[in-house]
Write a protein that holds these residues in place. Structure first.
Motif, PDB file in Angstrom:
ATOM      1  N   PRO A  22      43.385  53.427 121.763  1.00 40.59           N
ATOM      2  CA  PRO A  22      42.195  53.785 121.004  1.00 40.59           C
ATOM      3  C   PRO A  22      41.086  52.757 121.172  1.00 40.59           C
ATOM      4  N   VAL A  23      39.854  53.245 121.132  1.00 42.33           N
ATOM      5  CA  VAL A  23      38.713  52.339 121.217  1.00 42.33           C
ATOM      6  C   VAL A  23      38.706  51.473 119.963  1.00 42.33           C
ATOM      7  N   PRO A  24      38.692  50.167 120.114  1.00 39.62           N
ATOM      8  CA  PRO A  24      38.740  49.304 118.932  1.00 39.62           C
ATOM      9  C   PRO A  24      37.486  49.453 118.090  1.00 39.62           C
ATOM     10  N   GLY A  25      37.662  49.341 116.794  1.00 37.58           N
ATOM     11  CA  GLY A  25      36.521  49.420 115.901  1.00 37.58           C
ATOM     12  C   GLY A  25      35.851  48.063 115.743  1.00 37.58           C
ATOM     13  N   LYS A  26      34.700  48.088 115.120  1.00 37.30           N
ATOM     14  CA  LYS A  26      33.951  46.858 114.896  1.00 37.30           C
ATOM     15  C   LYS A  26      34.265  46.344 113.497  1.00 37.30           C
ATOM     16  N   LYS A  27      34.750  45.114 113.414  1.00 37.06           N
ATOM     17  CA  LYS A  27      35.171  44.550 112.138  1.00 37.06           C
ATOM     18  C   LYS A  27      33.997  43.889 111.423  1.00 37.06           C
ATOM     19  N   HIS A  28      33.964  44.084 110.129  1.00 36.68           N
ATOM     20  CA  HIS A  28      32.923  43.502 109.285  1.00 36.68           C
ATOM     21  C   HIS A  28      33.572  42.939 108.025  1.00 36.68           C
ATOM     22  N   SER A  29      32.826  42.147 107.320  1.00 34.64           N
ATOM     23  CA  SER A  29      33.210  41.719 105.974  1.00 34.64           C
ATOM     24  C   SER A  29      31.939  41.500 105.179  1.00 34.64           C
ATOM     25  N   VAL A  30      32.039  41.722 103.881  1.00 29.74           N
ATOM     26  CA  VAL A  30      30.865  41.565 103.034  1.00 29.74           C
ATOM     27  C   VAL A  30      31.304  40.928 101.720  1.00 29.74           C
ATOM     28  N   GLU A  31      30.457  40.081 101.201  1.00 29.79           N
ATOM     29  CA  GLU A  31      30.729  39.428  99.928  1.00 29.79           C
ATOM     30  C   GLU A  31      30.339  40.364  98.786  1.00 29.79           C
ATOM     31  N   THR A  32      31.215  40.450  97.784  1.00 30.80           N
ATOM     32  CA  THR A  32      30.956  41.294  96.621  1.00 30.80           C
ATOM     33  C   THR A  32      31.115  40.443  95.366  1.00 30.80           C
ATOM     34  N   PRO A  33      30.755  40.968  94.210  1.00 32.28           N
ATOM     35  CA  PRO A  33      30.953  40.190  92.969  1.00 32.28           C
ATOM     36  C   PRO A  33      32.413  39.851  92.698  1.00 32.28           C
ATOM     37  N   TYR A  34      33.335  40.520  93.392  1.00 32.54           N
ATOM     38  CA  TYR A  34      34.760  40.285  93.158  1.00 32.54           C
ATOM     39  C   TYR A  34      35.462  39.694  94.370  1.00 32.54           C
ATOM     40  N   TYR A 103      45.147  32.573  91.750  1.00 30.79           N
ATOM     41  CA  TYR A 103      43.984  33.402  92.066  1.00 30.79           C
ATOM     42  C   TYR A 103      44.025  34.703  91.274  1.00 30.79           C
ATOM     43  N   GLN A 104      42.896  35.086  90.682  1.00 31.64           N
ATOM     44  CA  GLN A 104      42.801  36.321  89.911  1.00 31.64           C
ATOM     45  C   GLN A 104      42.400  37.459  90.847  1.00 31.64           C
ATOM     46  N   TYR A 105      43.376  38.262  91.226  1.00 27.78           N
ATOM     47  CA  TYR A 105      43.106  39.363  92.146  1.00 27.78           C
ATOM     48  C   TYR A 105      42.315  40.455  91.410  1.00 27.78           C
ATOM     49  N   PRO A 106      41.396  41.120  92.098  1.00 30.94           N
ATOM     50  CA  PRO A 106      40.606  42.168  91.434  1.00 30.94           C
ATOM     51  C   PRO A 106      41.494  43.299  90.914  1.00 30.94           C
ATOM     52  N   SER A 107      41.083  43.886  89.804  1.00 37.31           N
ATOM     53  CA  SER A 107      41.740  45.089  89.308  1.00 37.31           C
ATOM     54  C   SER A 107      41.369  46.259  90.217  1.00 37.31           C
ATOM     55  N   LEU A 108      42.068  47.395  90.076  1.00 35.17           N
ATOM     56  CA  LEU A 108      41.711  48.557  90.893  1.00 35.17           C
ATOM     57  C   LEU A 108      40.303  49.040  90.578  1.00 35.17           C
ATOM     58  N   ASP A 109      39.874  48.904  89.337  1.00 35.50           N
ATOM     59  CA  ASP A 109      38.494  49.265  88.988  1.00 35.50           C
ATOM     60  C   ASP A 109      37.502  48.377  89.739  1.00 35.50           C
ATOM     61  N   GLN A 110      37.811  47.089  89.817  1.00 34.26           N
ATOM     62  CA  GLN A 110      36.923  46.169  90.528  1.00 34.26           C
ATOM     63  C   GLN A 110      36.951  46.400  92.034  1.00 34.26           C
ATOM     64  N   LEU A 111      38.108  46.782  92.564  1.00 36.74           N
ATOM     65  CA  LEU A 111      38.160  47.132  93.983  1.00 36.74           C
ATOM     66  C   LEU A 111      37.278  48.341  94.256  1.00 36.74           C
ATOM     67  N   ALA A 112      37.254  49.293  93.340  1.00 34.47           N
ATOM     68  CA  ALA A 112      36.361  50.451  93.489  1.00 34.47           C
ATOM     69  C   ALA A 112      34.902  50.016  93.445  1.00 34.47           C
ATOM     70  N   ASP A 113      34.606  49.008  92.625  1.00 33.33           N
ATOM     71  CA  ASP A 113      33.229  48.537  92.504  1.00 33.33           C
ATOM     72  C   ASP A 113      32.767  47.747  93.724  1.00 33.33           C
ATOM     73  N   MET A 114      33.682  47.433  94.643  1.00 30.85           N
ATOM     74  CA  MET A 114      33.291  46.785  95.896  1.00 30.85           C
ATOM     75  C   MET A 114      32.696  47.780  96.901  1.00 30.85           C
ATOM     76  N   ILE A 115      33.046  49.056  96.748  1.00 28.47           N
ATOM     77  CA  ILE A 115      32.638  50.047  97.749  1.00 28.47           C
ATOM     78  C   ILE A 115      31.116  50.170  97.872  1.00 28.47           C
ATOM     79  N   PRO A 116      30.328  50.142  96.773  1.00 37.24           N
ATOM     80  CA  PRO A 116      28.871  50.194  96.945  1.00 37.24           C
ATOM     81  C   PRO A 116      28.323  49.072  97.817  1.00 37.24           C
ATOM     82  N   CYS A 117      28.962  47.899  97.766  1.00 37.19           N
ATOM     83  CA  CYS A 117      28.504  46.784  98.606  1.00 37.19           C
ATOM     84  C   CYS A 117      28.710  47.107 100.090  1.00 37.19           C
ATOM     85  N   ILE A 118      29.830  47.791 100.392  1.00 35.78           N
ATOM     86  CA  ILE A 118      30.099  48.189 101.777  1.00 35.78           C
ATOM     87  C   ILE A 118      29.071  49.205 102.248  1.00 35.78           C
ATOM     88  N   LEU A 119      28.811  50.218 101.423  1.00 32.40           N
ATOM     89  CA  LEU A 119      27.865  51.261 101.818  1.00 32.40           C
ATOM     90  C   LEU A 119      26.442  50.710 101.943  1.00 32.40           C
TER      91      LEU A 119
END
Length: 364
Positions: A22-34, A103-119
């Motif tokens: 498969p054609v490899p995808g392009k990897k990214h990362s973004v900083e979020t409040p969590y 380390y305080q891992y994000p809750s599932l609600d906070q993981l959902a709140d990361m998605i707007p930062c990606i978009l």
């Protein structure tokens, strides 16, 4: 006699790689409040089309959770029409460093709140989400808070309920006698798969036991087990407003939870796919069947309407029916099929508003 000359032809564009490469995808990362979140993008944005965004389950990353599905031959016809974004939960991506002790891992609600930062980072305005297990919960939670950006959801093995006291006590007792890898395996696979020592289960067991980021995985697992109730209510204010396809394997660990979820969602917007012989991870064991169902799903949303059916649908009939029966135009039993003489099929028409329950249940 005319002299022949050797002419060298140079390929202007690289040849497409075969499915095994498969054609490899392009990897990214973004900083979020969590914290930082990593994601991989395949393809380029298509005008006036949403991105397909995936979110994986506990004990997996985007590759181990979705690669067999997205590498499946017939899936290529679909994904060439969309850009695909695979999200990895924090600390789950390949080569992820270990989080520090405490380390305080994000809750599932906070993981959902990361998605707007990606978009926002990608400048994408809408998605079709595909989530499995914890990832399905995260996408459902995101859809509740950002309904205008979600055009459709495919939720595999979703459990929208918080753990009750009995579940919590059972989880604690299990933790005294079972290791984290074994508890996660029981979450991922059916008892039949676990007792049968199937190759897929053994591969996942070896991967979890030898995972360099096992402590990170344990944090994601803990967040999943402390999730809040989504509080879906049919006819109420808390519901998914986009088309939804619920998927679960027959005898899968989360079969009852998905059935209950189906009973709480808007029946005019929801289809229910119960897949036989697929175990706990239908996207891994039955990628062909899931691909075909996904194609109907996106066609029903108005995309790929002219797409021809694949060899899979020519060899079998997918029967979509609900528990209730009817006749004529009121029938709730729909069959999607194509034989060698027929043309391109059309997806089933959406149910008429106000005409009663129209949740479709599919067994394949």
């Amino acid at each position: 006699m005319t002299e022949l000359h050797e002419v060298q032809i140079t390929e202007e564009k690289p040849l497409l790689l075969p499915p095994s490469q498969p054609v490899p995808g392009k990897k990214h990362s973004v900083e979020t409040p969590y914290g930082l979140v990593a994601f991989t993008v395949h393809g380029t944005p298509k005008p006036k089309r949403p991105a397909i965004l995936t979110y994986h389950d506990v004990g997996l990353n985007h590759q181990s959770c979705f690669e067999p599905l997205f590498r499946f031959e017939d899936m290529q016809e679909i994904i060439k029409n969309f850009v695909v974004v695979h999200v990895d939960a924090p600390g789950m991506e390949e080569g992820a460093p270990l989080f520090p002790l405490g380390y305080q891992y994000p809750s599932l609600d906070q993981l959902a709140d990361m998605i707007p930062c990606i978009l926002q980072y990608l400048n994408f305005t809408s998605i079709i989400g595909i989530g499995v297990g914890a990832g399905a919960y995260i996408l459902a939670r995101y859809s509740l808070s950002h309904p205008d950006t979600v055009e459709g959801l495919v939720l595999i093995n979703i459990d929208p309920n918080a753990k009750g006291w009995m579940d919590w006590a059972a989880h604690k007792l299990t933790g005294l006698t079972s290791s984290i890898p074994e508890m996660i395996l029981a979450h991922l696979f059916s008892q039949e798969e676990l007792s049968g020592c199937r190759e897929l289960v053994q591969q996942r067991r070896e991967s979890l036991v030898g995972a360099s980021n096992l402590s990170n995985i344990q944090l994601y697992w803990s967040s999943y087990n402390t999730r809040r109730d989504l509080n879906f209510e049919r006819g109420g204010d808390v519901t998914l407003k986009c088309p939804v396809m619920l998927v679960v394997g027959d005898q899968a660990p989360h079969e009852d939870a998905v059935v209950e979820c189906n009973s709480k969602l808007d029946p005019t917007q929801t289809s229910f796919l119960k897949m036989a012989d697929s175990g706990g991870q239908p996207q891994l064991t039955q990628p062909g069947k899931l691909t075909e169902a996904f194609k109907y799903f996106v066609q029903g949303m108005g995309y790929m309407a002219s797409s021809c059916m694949t060899r899979l649908s020519r060899s079998r009939t997918a029967s979509l029916s609900s528990a209730a029966s009817g006749d004529g135009s009121q029938s709730r039993s729909r069959t999607l099929s194509q034989n060698s003489e027929s043309g391109s099929p059309q997806p089933p028409p959406p149910p008429a508003p106000g005409s009663g329950a129209h949740t479709m249940e599919v067994s394949c």
